[in-house]
Design an enzyme around this catalytic site. Sequence first.
Site, PDB file in Angstrom:
ATOM      1  N   CYS A 115       0.810  -1.229   0.000  1.00 14.79           N
ATOM      2  CA  CYS A 115       0.000   0.000   0.000  1.00 14.79           C
ATOM      3  C   CYS A 115       0.841   1.275   0.000  1.00 14.79           C
ATOM      4  O   CYS A 115       0.340   2.344  -0.330  1.00 14.79           O
ATOM      5  CB  CYS A 115      -0.937   0.009   1.205  1.00 14.79           C
ATOM      6  SG  CYS A 115      -1.884  -1.496   1.301  1.00 14.79           S
ATOM      7  N   HIS A 262      -4.067   6.871   1.030  1.00 10.49           N
ATOM      8  CA  HIS A 262      -4.270   5.513   0.498  1.00 10.49           C
ATOM      9  C   HIS A 262      -5.734   5.135   0.711  1.00 10.49           C
ATOM     10  O   HIS A 262      -6.361   5.567   1.687  1.00 10.49           O
ATOM     11  CB  HIS A 262      -3.333   4.557   1.256  1.00 10.49           C
ATOM     12  CG  HIS A 262      -3.598   3.126   0.985  1.00 10.49           C
ATOM     13  ND1 HIS A 262      -3.664   2.618  -0.288  1.00 10.49           N
ATOM     14  CD2 HIS A 262      -3.830   2.077   1.832  1.00 10.49           C
ATOM     15  CE1 HIS A 262      -3.922   1.317  -0.213  1.00 10.49           C
ATOM     16  NE2 HIS A 262      -4.029   0.969   1.054  1.00 10.49           N
ATOM     17  N   ASN A 292      -9.853  -1.096  -2.935  1.00  8.27           N
ATOM     18  CA  ASN A 292      -8.447  -0.862  -2.572  1.00  8.27           C
ATOM     19  C   ASN A 292      -7.554  -1.448  -3.673  1.00  8.27           C
ATOM     20  O   ASN A 292      -7.445  -2.660  -3.807  1.00  8.27           O
ATOM     21  CB  ASN A 292      -8.175  -1.543  -1.223  1.00  8.27           C
ATOM     22  CG  ASN A 292      -6.732  -1.424  -0.777  1.00  8.27           C
ATOM     23  OD1 ASN A 292      -5.877  -0.942  -1.505  1.00  8.27           O
ATOM     24  ND2 ASN A 292      -6.465  -1.881   0.431  1.00  8.27           N
TER      25      ASN A 292
HETATM   26  O1  UT7 Z   1      -4.633  -1.599   2.273  1.00  6.30           O
HETATM   27  C1  UT7 Z   1      -4.278  -2.670   3.076  1.00  6.30           C
HETATM   28  C2  UT7 Z   1      -4.501  -2.363   4.491  1.00  6.30           C
HETATM   29  N1  UT7 Z   1      -5.759  -2.905   4.892  1.00  6.30           N
HETATM   30  C3  UT7 Z   1      -6.574  -2.224   5.671  1.00  6.30           C
HETATM   31  O2  UT7 Z   1      -6.283  -1.092   5.992  1.00  6.30           O
HETATM   32  C4  UT7 Z   1      -7.820  -2.907   6.147  1.00  6.30           C
HETATM   33  C5  UT7 Z   1      -8.114  -2.495   7.568  1.00  6.30           C
HETATM   34  N2  UT7 Z   1      -9.252  -3.226   8.103  1.00  6.30           N
HETATM   35  C6  UT7 Z   1     -10.495  -3.059   7.659  1.00  6.30           C
HETATM   36  O3  UT7 Z   1     -10.731  -2.316   6.734  1.00  6.30           O
HETATM   37  C7  UT7 Z   1     -11.605  -3.765   8.394  1.00  6.30           C
HETATM   38  O4  UT7 Z   1     -11.072  -4.440   9.496  1.00  6.30           O
HETATM   39  C8  UT7 Z   1     -12.410  -4.766   7.508  1.00  6.30           C
HETATM   40  C9  UT7 Z   1     -13.243  -4.019   6.496  1.00  6.30           C
HETATM   41  C10 UT7 Z   1     -11.481  -5.711   6.781  1.00  6.30           C
HETATM   42  C11 UT7 Z   1     -13.336  -5.588   8.373  1.00  6.30           C
HETATM   43  O5  UT7 Z   1     -14.211  -4.730   9.078  1.00  6.30           O
HETATM   44  P1  UT7 Z   1     -14.388  -4.844  10.676  1.00  6.30           P
HETATM   45  O6  UT7 Z   1     -15.388  -3.844  11.024  1.00  6.30           O
HETATM   46  O7  UT7 Z   1     -13.025  -4.745  11.301  1.00  6.30           O
HETATM   47  O8  UT7 Z   1     -14.981  -6.278  10.812  1.00  6.30           O
HETATM   48  P2  UT7 Z   1     -14.418  -7.532  11.636  1.00  6.30           P
HETATM   49  O9  UT7 Z   1     -13.236  -8.119  10.944  1.00  6.30           O
HETATM   50  O10 UT7 Z   1     -14.278  -7.147  13.069  1.00  6.30           O
HETATM   51  O11 UT7 Z   1     -15.613  -8.548  11.500  1.00  6.30           O
HETATM   52  C12 UT7 Z   1     -16.907  -8.264  12.066  1.00  6.30           C
HETATM   53  C13 UT7 Z   1     -17.864  -9.320  11.590  1.00  6.30           C
HETATM   54  C14 UT7 Z   1     -17.326 -10.729  11.773  1.00  6.30           C
HETATM   55  O12 UT7 Z   1     -18.414 -11.570  12.109  1.00  6.30           O
HETATM   56  P3  UT7 Z   1     -18.669 -11.976  13.657  1.00  6.30           P
HETATM   57  O13 UT7 Z   1     -17.420 -12.691  14.107  1.00  6.30           O
HETATM   58  O14 UT7 Z   1     -18.905 -10.685  14.382  1.00  6.30           O
HETATM   59  O15 UT7 Z   1     -19.863 -12.843  13.580  1.00  6.30           O
HETATM   60  C15 UT7 Z   1     -16.858 -11.108  10.400  1.00  6.30           C
HETATM   61  O16 UT7 Z   1     -16.879 -12.497  10.163  1.00  6.30           O
HETATM   62  O17 UT7 Z   1     -18.107  -9.171  10.177  1.00  6.30           O
HETATM   63  C16 UT7 Z   1     -17.871 -10.424   9.530  1.00  6.30           C
HETATM   64  N3  UT7 Z   1     -17.414 -10.142   8.186  1.00  6.30           N
HETATM   65  C17 UT7 Z   1     -18.246  -9.954   7.153  1.00  6.30           C
HETATM   66  N4  UT7 Z   1     -19.589  -9.993   7.067  1.00  6.30           N
HETATM   67  C18 UT7 Z   1     -20.140  -9.763   5.869  1.00  6.30           C
HETATM   68  C19 UT7 Z   1     -16.142  -9.996   7.741  1.00  6.30           C
HETATM   69  N5  UT7 Z   1     -16.147  -9.716   6.425  1.00  6.30           N
HETATM   70  C20 UT7 Z   1     -17.438  -9.696   6.033  1.00  6.30           C
HETATM   71  C21 UT7 Z   1     -18.080  -9.471   4.803  1.00  6.30           C
HETATM   72  N6  UT7 Z   1     -19.418  -9.498   4.767  1.00  6.30           N
HETATM   73  N7  UT7 Z   1     -17.392  -9.189   3.684  1.00  6.30           N
END
Ligand code: UT7
Length: 337
Positions: A115, A262, A292
């Site tokens: 990134c 980014h 992204n």
């Molecule tokens: O450029 C590279 C650098 N990358 C980044 O900067 C990414 C940084 N992180 C993020 O953008 C976020 O952490 C994500 C968008 C990847 C995830 O969002 P979050 O709000 O942190 O969600 P989470 O990982 O805490 O997951 C919350 C829930 C989980 O379910 P449970 O365990 O609460 O039942 C996940 O399994 O959301 C679920 N989940 C989804 N649900 C529907 C994870 N991905 C998805 C999805 N659709 N695509």
Amino acid sequence: MTKMVIKGTGRYLPERVVTNDDLTKIMDTTDEWIQQRTGIEERRWVPEEGNVGASDLGLEASKIALSRAGWEPKDLDLIIFGTLSPDLFFPGSGCLLQSKLGLKSTPALDIRQQCTGFLYGMEIADAYIKSGYASRILLVGAEVHSTGIEMATRGRDVTVIFGDGAGAVCLEGVETDENVGVLATSLHAQGDHAEALMVEIPASRISPTRVTHEHLDEGRQWPKMDGRNIFKLAVKRLPEVSQTVLDKAGLTIDDIDMVIPHQANLRINQFFQKSMNIPDEKIFNNIQKYGNTTAGTIPIALDEVIEQKLIPEEKSTLLFAGLGAGVTWGAMIFRFM
Ligand code: UT7
């Protein structure tokens, strides 16, 4: 003194639009979840057939940047190619792009900064130009993620955020005493977090063979991300490193005409905007349309900012900032001639 100026920019996004609703057909996700958590509405993916690699997207962006600079490929002293999704495991995509540009011996350098590929690439280009090694450099950030992400619910956290695309800039050394070009940079890496966002195989560290059928069955070829950890690091590091470059340049956020962060997650950029007190019209986001595109995000956004005339034509001052896999992070203040 020699300063590095931007002579031309270009971008290329594949035509195939993939909406959040399209993704719901291949994994358990919803448009609402993706928009709320990331801000992404759609992304572009390369065609399903045709073997289109990062160098192909980079080529299209480069042709536009070169024509805007008024340069021929033969005018280049160096190509720097930032990607985490190279066409081949080796050699680097820079070599493939060099050949596609019809060049026979121009040096080409790949950088694996994910990134922050554009930020590291700009700093490397600036150093090469100031050392006198090169005076005309093509810097490309390009990714084809869509062929390397898991099209299943297991990989949904990563798959919904990545898109394909490329940006390119033509950089030239000019002699001037004006305060233009790179005004300040701050680059960092912290390998402790390497496994918070990675694609593991093929991996030279795995003995006796870097990839086996068992690895593939376990899904170790797909990106794995500790999203929460990366998110927390980003909202801490982006304001911190941006303040560092402002201080180094003796500027405040009011002196910046446009902030181009980014594009990893719209929520990260909103936290960043709030903590730096950046007015809405001075920060640019396009993750809604492209997702992204990793090394491509900043040069793609820069090209759109210029095309949409969102900055003054002369002497505009930009702040670039990003954090991603490595982890690597950084910021740069750049002033146009
Ligand atoms: O450029 C590279 C650098 N990358 C980044 O900067 C990414 C940084 N992180 C993020 O953008 C976020 O952490 C994500 C968008 C990847 C995830 O969002 P979050 O709000 O942190 O969600 P989470 O990982 O805490 O997951 C919350 C829930 C989980 O379910 P449970 O365990 O609460 O039942 C996940 O399994 O959301 C679920 N989940 C989804 N649900 C529907 C994870 N991905 C998805 C999805 N659709 N695509």
